[in-house]
Design a protein around this motif. Structure first.
Motif, mmCIF file in Angstrom:
data_model
loop_
_atom_site.group_PDB
_atom_site.id
_atom_site.type_symbol
_atom_site.label_atom_id
_atom_site.label_comp_id
_atom_site.label_asym_id
_atom_site.label_seq_id
_atom_site.Cartn_x
_atom_site.Cartn_y
_atom_site.Cartn_z
ATOM 1 N N VAL A 194 0.847 -1.204 0.000
ATOM 2 C CA VAL A 194 0.000 0.000 0.000
ATOM 3 C C VAL A 194 0.879 1.250 0.000
ATOM 4 O O VAL A 194 0.650 2.187 -0.767
ATOM 5 C CB VAL A 194 -0.966 0.001 1.211
ATOM 6 N N ALA A 195 1.902 1.266 0.859
ATOM 7 C CA ALA A 195 2.810 2.420 0.908
ATOM 8 C C ALA A 195 3.530 2.599 -0.427
ATOM 9 O O ALA A 195 3.655 3.722 -0.930
ATOM 10 C CB ALA A 195 3.811 2.249 2.044
ATOM 11 N N GLN A 196 4.001 1.499 -1.012
ATOM 12 C CA GLN A 196 4.695 1.571 -2.304
ATOM 13 C C GLN A 196 3.760 2.080 -3.399
ATOM 14 O O GLN A 196 4.156 2.926 -4.216
ATOM 15 C CB GLN A 196 5.252 0.197 -2.685
ATOM 16 N N ASN A 197 2.542 1.588 -3.435
ATOM 17 C CA ASN A 197 1.585 2.028 -4.455
ATOM 18 C C ASN A 197 1.241 3.503 -4.295
ATOM 19 O O ASN A 197 1.062 4.216 -5.284
ATOM 20 C CB ASN A 197 0.329 1.174 -4.421
ATOM 21 N N THR A 198 1.153 3.949 -3.049
ATOM 22 C CA THR A 198 0.837 5.362 -2.792
ATOM 23 C C THR A 198 1.941 6.256 -3.330
ATOM 24 O O THR A 198 1.671 7.244 -4.021
ATOM 25 C CB THR A 198 0.620 5.597 -1.289
ATOM 26 N N ILE A 199 3.205 5.925 -3.036
ATOM 27 C CA ILE A 199 4.289 6.789 -3.509
ATOM 28 C C ILE A 199 4.495 6.647 -5.019
ATOM 29 O O ILE A 199 4.851 7.616 -5.694
ATOM 30 C CB ILE A 199 5.600 6.589 -2.712
ATOM 31 N N ALA A 202 3.964 6.490 3.293
ATOM 32 C CA ALA A 202 3.796 5.703 4.523
ATOM 33 C C ALA A 202 2.411 5.094 4.537
ATOM 34 O O ALA A 202 1.474 5.619 3.919
ATOM 35 C CB ALA A 202 3.992 6.577 5.759
ATOM 36 N N ALA A 203 2.300 3.982 5.247
ATOM 37 C CA ALA A 203 0.996 3.343 5.451
ATOM 38 C C ALA A 203 0.943 2.881 6.900
ATOM 39 O O ALA A 203 1.957 2.474 7.477
ATOM 40 C CB ALA A 203 0.816 2.167 4.501
ATOM 41 N N ILE A 253 -6.500 0.489 6.887
ATOM 42 C CA ILE A 253 -5.202 0.961 6.428
ATOM 43 C C ILE A 253 -5.358 2.360 5.848
ATOM 44 O O ILE A 253 -6.281 2.623 5.075
ATOM 45 C CB ILE A 253 -4.607 0.009 5.367
ATOM 46 N N TYR A 254 -4.431 3.231 6.236
ATOM 47 C CA TYR A 254 -4.375 4.595 5.718
ATOM 48 C C TYR A 254 -2.993 4.786 5.108
ATOM 49 O O TYR A 254 -2.020 4.195 5.581
ATOM 50 C CB TYR A 254 -4.594 5.616 6.840
ATOM 51 N N ALA A 307 6.007 11.684 6.103
ATOM 52 C CA ALA A 307 4.838 10.892 5.728
ATOM 53 C C ALA A 307 4.229 10.184 6.934
ATOM 54 O O ALA A 307 3.005 10.041 7.026
ATOM 55 C CB ALA A 307 5.210 9.879 4.650
ATOM 56 N N GLU A 308 5.070 9.739 7.881
ATOM 57 C CA GLU A 308 4.546 9.055 9.065
ATOM 58 C C GLU A 308 3.632 9.981 9.861
ATOM 59 O O GLU A 308 2.570 9.572 10.317
ATOM 60 C CB GLU A 308 5.695 8.557 9.957
ATOM 61 N N ALA A 309 4.045 11.247 10.009
ATOM 62 C CA ALA A 309 3.218 12.209 10.750
ATOM 63 C C ALA A 309 1.894 12.451 10.023
ATOM 64 O O ALA A 309 0.825 12.519 10.647
ATOM 65 C CB ALA A 309 3.971 13.524 10.926
ATOM 66 N N ILE A 310 1.958 12.560 8.711
ATOM 67 C CA ILE A 310 0.739 12.819 7.950
ATOM 68 C C ILE A 310 -0.205 11.627 8.005
ATOM 69 O O ILE A 310 -1.415 11.786 8.195
ATOM 70 C CB ILE A 310 1.075 13.219 6.508
ATOM 71 N N VAL A 311 0.327 10.408 7.886
ATOM 72 C CA VAL A 311 -0.553 9.235 7.903
ATOM 73 C C VAL A 311 -1.166 9.027 9.293
ATOM 74 O O VAL A 311 -2.330 8.627 9.404
ATOM 75 C CB VAL A 311 0.147 7.977 7.354
ATOM 76 N N ILE A 312 -0.431 9.320 10.347
ATOM 77 C CA ILE A 312 -0.994 9.230 11.704
ATOM 78 C C ILE A 312 -2.115 10.258 11.848
ATOM 79 O O ILE A 312 -3.201 9.940 12.339
ATOM 80 C CB ILE A 312 0.091 9.429 12.774
ATOM 81 N N GLY A 313 -1.865 11.478 11.389
ATOM 82 C CA GLY A 313 -2.900 12.515 11.455
ATOM 83 C C GLY A 313 -4.124 12.166 10.625
ATOM 84 O O GLY A 313 -5.260 12.425 11.035
#
Length: 138
Positions: free
Chosen positions: A13-18, A31-32, A40-41, A57-63
């Motif tokens: 999922v993280a790879q597809n997003t980037i 990040a996922a 999953i986000y 990306a970790e901060a954004i995905v947590i938010g």
């Protein structure tokens, strides 16, 4: 800790997003995060001309997950898209920076982090990556 099928799916999922959102000079980390409910986000980092303004990306995905009402996190992973000039164009798992380690631990002391080991991917609990964390007492 060995990876399970769900962990490999989280990496994907993280790879597809980037792959989808990569933009040179703007977004090269994805990040996922999987919540304890199984949702999953995913998100990308925001790069800024002035580095201090950039957001991981970790901060954004947590938010993003918190904004959707989630607060119990199971596993998180970040991946890096290579620069277009690099010979190797494989999207790889990367370790969270120190600030992200603090943030992940603030929002889930038992959250697992997927990392690239010597020979394969591994999982560690965030407190293993941030031992003896400063704890605020009131």
């Amino acid at each position: 800790m060995p990876l399970e099928k769900a962990d490999l799916e989280l990496i994907e999922v993280a790879q597809n997003t980037i792959k989808k959102l990569y933009k040179d000079g703007k977004h090269h980390i994805g990040a996922a995060i999987r919540t304890k409910t199984g949702k999953i986000y995913s998100a990308v980092h925001l790069e800024a001309y002035i580095g201090r303004v950039s957001v991981c990306a970790e901060a954004i995905v947590i938010g993003k997950a918190i904004s959707e009402g989630e607060s119990d996190f199971d596993t998180i992973v970040a991946v890096r898209h290579p620069d277009p000039t690099q010979k190797e164009q494989k999207i790889e798992v990367v370790s969270p920076c120190g600030i992200c380690r603090e943030l992940i631990s603030d929002y889930g002391t038992e959250t697992q982090v997927i990392l690239k080991g010597t020979d394969n991917y591994i999982k560690k609990k965030i407190h293993e990556l941030l031992p003896d964390k400063y704890i605020r007492t009131e």
